[in-house]
Write a protein that holds these residues in place. Structure first.
Motif, PDB file in Angstrom:
ATOM      1  N   ALA A 121       0.840  -1.208   0.000  1.00  8.66           N
ATOM      2  CA  ALA A 121       0.000   0.000   0.000  1.00  8.66           C
ATOM      3  C   ALA A 121       0.874   1.255   0.000  1.00  8.66           C
ATOM      4  O   ALA A 121       0.604   2.209  -0.744  1.00  8.66           O
ATOM      5  CB  ALA A 121      -0.934  -0.007   1.199  1.00  8.66           C
ATOM      6  N   GLN A 122       1.909   1.258   0.820  1.00 11.15           N
ATOM      7  CA  GLN A 122       2.808   2.418   0.875  1.00 11.15           C
ATOM      8  C   GLN A 122       3.596   2.569  -0.432  1.00 11.15           C
ATOM      9  O   GLN A 122       3.859   3.688  -0.883  1.00 11.15           O
ATOM     10  CB  GLN A 122       3.756   2.311   2.067  1.00 11.15           C
ATOM     11  N   ARG A 123       3.973   1.451  -1.032  1.00 10.06           N
ATOM     12  CA  ARG A 123       4.690   1.496  -2.302  1.00 10.06           C
ATOM     13  C   ARG A 123       3.798   2.123  -3.378  1.00 10.06           C
ATOM     14  O   ARG A 123       4.251   2.967  -4.159  1.00 10.06           O
ATOM     15  CB  ARG A 123       5.129   0.097  -2.730  1.00 10.06           C
ATOM     16  N   LEU A 124       2.539   1.725  -3.418  1.00  8.26           N
ATOM     17  CA  LEU A 124       1.615   2.302  -4.397  1.00  8.26           C
ATOM     18  C   LEU A 124       1.458   3.810  -4.190  1.00  8.26           C
ATOM     19  O   LEU A 124       1.430   4.571  -5.157  1.00  8.26           O
ATOM     20  CB  LEU A 124       0.253   1.610  -4.323  1.00  8.26           C
ATOM     21  N   GLN A 125       1.342   4.237  -2.931  1.00  9.72           N
ATOM     22  CA  GLN A 125       1.241   5.668  -2.646  1.00  9.72           C
ATOM     23  C   GLN A 125       2.531   6.403  -3.041  1.00  9.72           C
ATOM     24  O   GLN A 125       2.488   7.522  -3.544  1.00  9.72           O
ATOM     25  CB  GLN A 125       0.928   5.905  -1.167  1.00  9.72           C
ATOM     26  N   PHE A 126       3.659   5.772  -2.801  1.00  5.50           N
ATOM     27  CA  PHE A 126       4.950   6.349  -3.197  1.00  5.50           C
ATOM     28  C   PHE A 126       4.992   6.533  -4.712  1.00  5.50           C
ATOM     29  O   PHE A 126       5.381   7.587  -5.214  1.00  5.50           O
ATOM     30  CB  PHE A 126       6.087   5.436  -2.720  1.00  5.50           C
ATOM     31  N   TYR A 127       4.585   5.502  -5.459  1.00  3.51           N
ATOM     32  CA  TYR A 127       4.579   5.579  -6.921  1.00  3.51           C
ATOM     33  C   TYR A 127       3.579   6.622  -7.413  1.00  3.51           C
ATOM     34  O   TYR A 127       3.842   7.325  -8.391  1.00  3.51           O
ATOM     35  CB  TYR A 127       4.268   4.219  -7.542  1.00  3.51           C
ATOM     36  N   LYS A 128       2.435   6.714  -6.747  1.00  9.83           N
ATOM     37  CA  LYS A 128       1.448   7.730  -7.116  1.00  9.83           C
ATOM     38  C   LYS A 128       2.053   9.110  -6.949  1.00  9.83           C
ATOM     39  O   LYS A 128       1.950   9.967  -7.830  1.00  9.83           O
ATOM     40  CB  LYS A 128       0.188   7.599  -6.255  1.00  9.83           C
ATOM     41  N   ASN A 129       2.726   9.341  -5.839  1.00 15.73           N
ATOM     42  CA  ASN A 129       3.355  10.641  -5.616  1.00 15.73           C
ATOM     43  C   ASN A 129       4.470  10.910  -6.618  1.00 15.73           C
ATOM     44  O   ASN A 129       4.665  12.045  -7.045  1.00 15.73           O
ATOM     45  CB  ASN A 129       3.890  10.740  -4.184  1.00 15.73           C
ATOM     46  N   THR A 130       5.196   9.862  -7.000  1.00 17.56           N
ATOM     47  CA  THR A 130       6.230  10.019  -8.022  1.00 17.56           C
ATOM     48  C   THR A 130       5.600  10.453  -9.344  1.00 17.56           C
ATOM     49  O   THR A 130       6.139  11.321 -10.042  1.00 17.56           O
ATOM     50  CB  THR A 130       7.010   8.699  -8.200  1.00 17.56           C
ATOM     51  N   SER A 131       4.460   9.879  -9.673  1.00 15.42           N
ATOM     52  CA  SER A 131       3.750  10.257 -10.895  1.00 15.42           C
ATOM     53  C   SER A 131       3.254  11.696 -10.821  1.00 15.42           C
ATOM     54  O   SER A 131       3.380  12.455 -11.790  1.00 15.42           O
ATOM     55  CB  SER A 131       2.564   9.325 -11.132  1.00 15.42           C
ATOM     56  N   VAL A 132       2.705  12.076  -9.695  1.00 17.32           N
ATOM     57  CA  VAL A 132       2.242  13.453  -9.510  1.00 17.32           C
ATOM     58  C   VAL A 132       3.433  14.409  -9.614  1.00 17.32           C
ATOM     59  O   VAL A 132       3.331  15.485 -10.216  1.00 17.32           O
ATOM     60  CB  VAL A 132       1.506  13.617  -8.155  1.00 17.32           C
ATOM     61  N   PHE A 133       4.566  14.011  -9.046  1.00 16.26           N
ATOM     62  CA  PHE A 133       5.782  14.822  -9.135  1.00 16.26           C
ATOM     63  C   PHE A 133       6.144  15.070 -10.605  1.00 16.26           C
ATOM     64  O   PHE A 133       6.491  16.182 -10.996  1.00 16.26           O
ATOM     65  CB  PHE A 133       6.921  14.120  -8.390  1.00 16.26           C
TER      66      PHE A 133
END
Length: 176
Positions: free
Chosen positions: A114-126
């Motif tokens: 779950a945290q990895r998915l949120q990390f990747y989501k934030n990377t995409s938003v970045f």
């Protein structure tokens, strides 16, 4: 303004308004997570800029970050200083992501995922914020304008030199 920019900026900004409000409502929870990052970053920042009034309290830093996110998101959504606001949001996203989604520190596989998915989501938003930060809306950017001005000056200087040589040649012929 294109329909993409008209819709994309507010959509991109939405997560930061929601996240900023959440951080203000739950400052202590966010501060506990942020402490791991602020304990490392604040001393470095204070050393880099010794006279800057950099707070050490994680709760204060969370509030400042939340306020910056809300203000910059509002600016981005309304098209006011979109490049600057996207840059501010990108900068605020880095510590937020490191503090809030450190999947590498998780032991439970479900939580880690779950945290990895949120990390990747934030990377995409970045990445989206970086695109917004460099978007000139079809208008030339500052670097292009500077190169163009320099080329114009060089071209004008060559023309002035050519004209001066021609005038000197005419003056010499007139004198003889």
């Amino acid at each position: 303004m294109t329909i993409t920019r008209l819709l994309a900026r507010p959509m991109l900004a939405t997560i930061f308004v929601a996240g900023g409000i959440n951080a203000l409502r739950n400052t202590e929870v966010h501060a506990a997570k942020a402490k791991k990052v602020t304990d490392k970053v604040v001393p470095v920042a204070r050393q880099a800029v010794p006279k800057a009034p950099i707070p050490t309290d994680p709760a204060t830093l969370v509030r400042i970050n939340a306020g910056a996110q809300i203000l910059a998101a509002a600016a981005l959504a309304t098209g006011r200083a979109p490049r600057l606001s996207a840059t501010v949001l990108a900068a605020s996203l880095v510590p937020t992501t490191l503090a809030g989604h450190a999947f590498w520190n998780e032991n439970d596989p479900q939580t880690k995922n779950a945290q990895r998915l949120q990390f990747y989501k934030n990377t995409s938003v970045f990445g989206g914020l970086l695109l917004a930060a460099v978007d000139t809306e079809g208008k030339p950017g500052l670097a292009w304008r500077a190169r163009r001005a320099a080329a114009d000056v060089r071209r004008e200087a060559k023309q002035v030199a050519k004209d001066a040589r021609r005038e000197a040649k005419l003056a010499k012929a007139h004198l003889t």
